[in-house]
Design an enzyme around this catalytic site. Structure first.
Site, PDB file in Angstrom:
ATOM      1  N   GLY A 242       0.831  -1.199   0.000  1.00 50.10           N
ATOM      2  CA  GLY A 242       0.000   0.000   0.000  1.00 50.10           C
ATOM      3  C   GLY A 242       0.862   1.244   0.000  1.00 50.10           C
ATOM      4  O   GLY A 242       2.008   1.227  -0.468  1.00 50.10           O
ATOM      5  N   GLY A 247       2.907   2.090   5.331  1.00 51.46           N
ATOM      6  CA  GLY A 247       4.147   1.408   5.727  1.00 51.46           C
ATOM      7  C   GLY A 247       4.800   2.055   6.930  1.00 51.46           C
ATOM      8  O   GLY A 247       5.336   1.381   7.806  1.00 51.46           O
ATOM      9  N   GLU A 264       5.714  -3.387   0.683  1.00 48.35           N
ATOM     10  CA  GLU A 264       5.656  -3.083  -0.759  1.00 48.35           C
ATOM     11  C   GLU A 264       4.865  -1.789  -0.883  1.00 48.35           C
ATOM     12  O   GLU A 264       3.641  -1.805  -0.951  1.00 48.35           O
ATOM     13  CB  GLU A 264       4.933  -4.210  -1.517  1.00 48.35           C
ATOM     14  CG  GLU A 264       5.636  -5.544  -1.490  1.00 48.35           C
ATOM     15  CD  GLU A 264       6.794  -5.645  -2.488  1.00 48.35           C
ATOM     16  OE1 GLU A 264       6.954  -4.718  -3.320  1.00 48.35           O
ATOM     17  OE2 GLU A 264       7.522  -6.639  -2.416  1.00 48.35           O
ATOM     18  N   CYS A 298       1.399   0.819  -8.841  1.00 51.75           N
ATOM     19  CA  CYS A 298       2.559   1.268  -8.048  1.00 51.75           C
ATOM     20  C   CYS A 298       3.733   1.528  -8.975  1.00 51.75           C
ATOM     21  O   CYS A 298       4.614   2.327  -8.666  1.00 51.75           O
ATOM     22  CB  CYS A 298       2.905   0.236  -6.993  1.00 51.75           C
ATOM     23  SG  CYS A 298       3.104  -1.413  -7.659  1.00 51.75           S
TER      24      CYS A 298
HETATM   25  P1  NAD Z   1      -3.414   2.178   1.418  1.00 48.67           P
HETATM   26  O1  NAD Z   1      -2.099   2.383   2.065  1.00 48.67           O
HETATM   27  O2  NAD Z   1      -4.468   3.182   1.667  1.00 48.67           O
HETATM   28  O3  NAD Z   1      -4.028   0.757   1.916  1.00 48.67           O
HETATM   29  C1  NAD Z   1      -3.376  -0.460   1.698  1.00 48.67           C
HETATM   30  C2  NAD Z   1      -3.868  -1.488   2.686  1.00 48.67           C
HETATM   31  O4  NAD Z   1      -3.353  -1.213   3.992  1.00 48.67           O
HETATM   32  C3  NAD Z   1      -5.389  -1.509   2.863  1.00 48.67           C
HETATM   33  O5  NAD Z   1      -5.788  -2.841   3.068  1.00 48.67           O
HETATM   34  C4  NAD Z   1      -5.599  -0.666   4.111  1.00 48.67           C
HETATM   35  O6  NAD Z   1      -6.797  -0.938   4.790  1.00 48.67           O
HETATM   36  C5  NAD Z   1      -4.403  -1.078   4.938  1.00 48.67           C
HETATM   37  N1  NAD Z   1      -3.936  -0.084   5.913  1.00 48.67           N
HETATM   38  C6  NAD Z   1      -3.795   1.243   5.724  1.00 48.67           C
HETATM   39  N2  NAD Z   1      -3.258   1.804   6.821  1.00 48.67           N
HETATM   40  C7  NAD Z   1      -3.058   0.814   7.719  1.00 48.67           C
HETATM   41  C8  NAD Z   1      -2.552   0.767   9.062  1.00 48.67           C
HETATM   42  N3  NAD Z   1      -2.149   1.862   9.679  1.00 48.67           N
HETATM   43  N4  NAD Z   1      -2.487  -0.433   9.686  1.00 48.67           N
HETATM   44  C9  NAD Z   1      -2.895  -1.557   9.051  1.00 48.67           C
HETATM   45  N5  NAD Z   1      -3.409  -1.572   7.791  1.00 48.67           N
HETATM   46  C10 NAD Z   1      -3.493  -0.392   7.148  1.00 48.67           C
HETATM   47  O7  NAD Z   1      -3.154   1.989  -0.152  1.00 48.67           O
HETATM   48  P2  NAD Z   1      -4.193   1.988  -1.366  1.00 48.67           P
HETATM   49  O8  NAD Z   1      -4.731   3.352  -1.575  1.00 48.67           O
HETATM   50  O9  NAD Z   1      -5.169   0.861  -1.225  1.00 48.67           O
HETATM   51  O10 NAD Z   1      -3.225   1.600  -2.598  1.00 48.67           O
HETATM   52  C11 NAD Z   1      -2.452   2.520  -3.306  1.00 48.67           C
HETATM   53  C12 NAD Z   1      -1.033   2.576  -2.773  1.00 48.67           C
HETATM   54  O11 NAD Z   1      -0.457   1.278  -2.743  1.00 48.67           O
HETATM   55  C13 NAD Z   1      -0.112   3.386  -3.675  1.00 48.67           C
HETATM   56  O12 NAD Z   1       0.763   4.146  -2.874  1.00 48.67           O
HETATM   57  C14 NAD Z   1       0.651   2.321  -4.447  1.00 48.67           C
HETATM   58  O13 NAD Z   1       1.890   2.749  -4.956  1.00 48.67           O
HETATM   59  C15 NAD Z   1       0.799   1.270  -3.405  1.00 48.67           C
HETATM   60  N6  NAD Z   1       1.046  -0.055  -3.989  1.00 48.67           N
HETATM   61  C16 NAD Z   1       2.294  -0.586  -3.891  1.00 48.67           C
HETATM   62  C17 NAD Z   1       2.562  -1.811  -4.482  1.00 48.67           C
HETATM   63  C18 NAD Z   1       3.935  -2.411  -4.427  1.00 48.67           C
HETATM   64  O14 NAD Z   1       4.058  -3.601  -4.698  1.00 48.67           O
HETATM   65  N7  NAD Z   1       4.979  -1.666  -4.093  1.00 48.67           N
HETATM   66  C19 NAD Z   1       1.539  -2.507  -5.145  1.00 48.67           C
HETATM   67  C20 NAD Z   1       0.270  -1.948  -5.200  1.00 48.67           C
HETATM   68  C21 NAD Z   1       0.034  -0.712  -4.612  1.00 48.67           C
END
Ligand code: NAD
Length: 509
Positions: A242, A247, A264, A298
């Protein structure tokens, strides 16, 4: 550009989603406070109840209990579940792909591609199950054998993002299962239906091959559901995909309890185009990477760093290609750019462009809404902004189709610009000069986890390790030896002599 003006009614999409879930064997979720919207119209596709704290605890308990016996099943036998999952995905590629389109807004080809990626990783994991190799090392002591053995780790908590609602889960789960781990998955709260479908297929695969279906658990909900997984000592590895913001919250919490974390996170990917590049090839690579998936990968291309001698002709070609992109309903044939996931994404795109223009950027094309199918649907033309410098907004990841264009004069300064952002996921150079290509791939070249030559930044194959450096989190998943993160290593010394010589020649007593 000819925008697609057709848009189905939300009620049609809702019944289609119900039909697809049923075809995939999933029970329709009980309605609840978690609203699932389709980005196609912005309307409500379904609703469900988030998992309660007790239900999450129960899921972790079940996965921990299942681990006790799953870890002793020989790896090639564990692979039977993953092999069957791959077959079921092959059978249902059309239905699961369409559900991805309804829930995440991906165009048909990309949604099917995502399911194909799941099938590929299943095949990879089945082969891997016979290749979880440890090394043997020469012992310095006579009559001794020194070796390492890889053992299953425990429960793996998978947190996934909305934009790859199913593939990221499969990268983690297929590998974790053959490694002997069990899985608790918390998908994005934006895409719970595709998660339900995958969970159903996996449990079906387990039952059909005689494995314990409790090896996989699904919990649904937002951040607080993820937090419970993050904080639970029984979750040996948290694999979190995410935003960098996520992270930053998750990493320290898992570290505080000495758990393992695989991060990731976001990228801010760039391509360098040198004077020797094939501009036609570069144009195709840039357009797919920057505008594909509506800039919501991403690995989407966000920065184009072009040599002053070629920036003009290159931009002419790219702009021409952008004008031919059809933006619209992702269910329609010929549409190449679907909707943004929600209004927040649309606003962040508009804010970023306004900041870039304030910084002296010139908006060359795009950014306007092309079709409104309801208050909550957001279709935009991919934007190109020519920047005088790499300002703060360019150094951030805006999860939308904005391509910032920067100009360089010598390769060293191009590489400095390229690496001058906090993220380090994917990168590319377009060049016909082998020296430039090698320089980009060298230790003082691209600082990213993925560095490509004459190919765009997005669309990785599963065979390589996937992930990035710096604020992208340092994790690696999918192919190569990423499996090692899902196992623990034991170093074994076996003495088959009648003596007890000590290492380093130490004499004791
Ligand atoms: P997001 O960070 O909002 O959410 C990702 C996941 O994490 C969700 O399931 C969310 O509920 C959970 N989450 C969020 N905050 C949390 C916390 N504090 N504790 C526990 N869980 C938590 O991301 P998004 O908007 O769904 O996706 C887009 C982002 O993801 C972009 O920044 C993109 O670059 C990144 N991404 C990275 C990769 C990679 O492999 N590097 C792949 C896909 C997406």
């Amino acid at each position: 550009m000819t925008p697609a003006l057709t848009a189905p009614a939300t009620s049609e999409l809702r019944s289609r989603a119900e039909h697809l879930l049923a075809a995939l064997g999933a029970t329709r979720p009980e309605p609840g406070p978690l609203t699932v919207r389709t980005p196609i119209t912005g309307g409500e596709l379904a609703s469900l109840r988030p998992s309660s704290s007790a239900a999450i605890d129960d899921a972790i308990t079940k996965a921990s209990n299942a681990f006790q016996s799953w870890r002793t099943v020989p790896a090639p036998q564990r692979a039977a579940v993953v092999r069957r999952l791959g077959q079921l995905l092959t059978e249902h590629i059309g239905e699961l792909g369409e559900l991805v389109t309804l829930e995440a807004g991906k165009i048909g080809a990309e949604a099917r591609g995502e399911v194909q990626e799941m099938i590929d990783i299943c095949e990879f994991a089945v082969g891997l199950s016979r290749q979880l190799y440890g090394r043997t090392m020469p012992s310095e002591r006579p009559g001794h054998r020194l070796m390492e053995t890889w053992h299953p780790l425990g429960v793996v908590g998978v947190l996934s993002a909305f934009n790859f609602p199913v593939a990221v889960w499969s990268w983690n789960t297929a590998i974790a299962l053959v490694c002997g781990d069990t899985v608790v998955w918390k998908p994005s709260e934006t895409t719970p239906l595709t998660a339900l479908a995958c969970h159903t297929l996996l449990r079906r695969a387990a039952v059909e091959v005689g494995a314990d279906p409790d090896i996989h658990q699904l919990v649904q909900g937002a951040v607080e559901v993820g937090e419970q997984l993050v904080d639970d000592e029984r979750v040996a590895l948290v694999s979190a995909t995410g935003s960098v913001r996520m992270g930053r919250a998750v990493g320290p919490r898992v570290a505080a309890r000495f758990g393992r974390c695989l991060l990731e996170l976001g990228g801010n990917n760039a391509a360098v185009v040198t004077p020797s590049a094939d501009l036609e090839l570069a144009t195709r690579g840039v357009v797919f990477a920057a505008a594909g998936t509506a800039g919501q990968r991403c690995t989407s291309l966000r920065r184009l760093i072009a040599h002053a001698d070629v920036v003009g002709p290159l931009l002419n070609r790219i702009e021409k290609a952008y004008h031919q992109l059809r933006v619209g309903n992702p269910l329609d044939d010929g549409v190449l750019v679907g909707p943004l996931i929600n209004q927040r994404a649309y606003r962040s795109m508009q804010d970023a462009i306004a900041r870039a223009v304030d910084d002296g950027g010139e908006l060359l094309c795009g950014a306007e809404r092309v079709m409104v199918t309801g208050e909550n649907s957001h279709y935009v033309r991919p934007a190109i902004v020519r920047m005088p410098a790499q300002t703060a907004v360019v150094r951030e990841e805006t999860f939308a189709p904005i391509l910032y264009v920067l100009t360089y004069h010598d390769l060293d300064s191009a590489i400095a610009l390229h690496n001058g952002v906090p993220q380090g996921l994917s990168s590319a150079i377009f060049t016909g000069d082998q020296r430039e290509a090698e320089r980009f791939l060298a230790a003082d070249g691209s600082d990213c986890g993925i560095a490509n030559v004459n190919i765009g930044t997005s669309g990785a194959e599963i065979g390589g390790a996937f992930g990035g450096e710096k604020h992208t989190g340092g994790g690696r998943e999918s192919g190569s030896d990423s499996w090692k993160t899902y196992m623990r290593r034991a170093t074994n010394t076996v003495n088959y002599s009648p003596d007890l010589p000590l290492a380093q020649g130490i004499q004791f007593g």
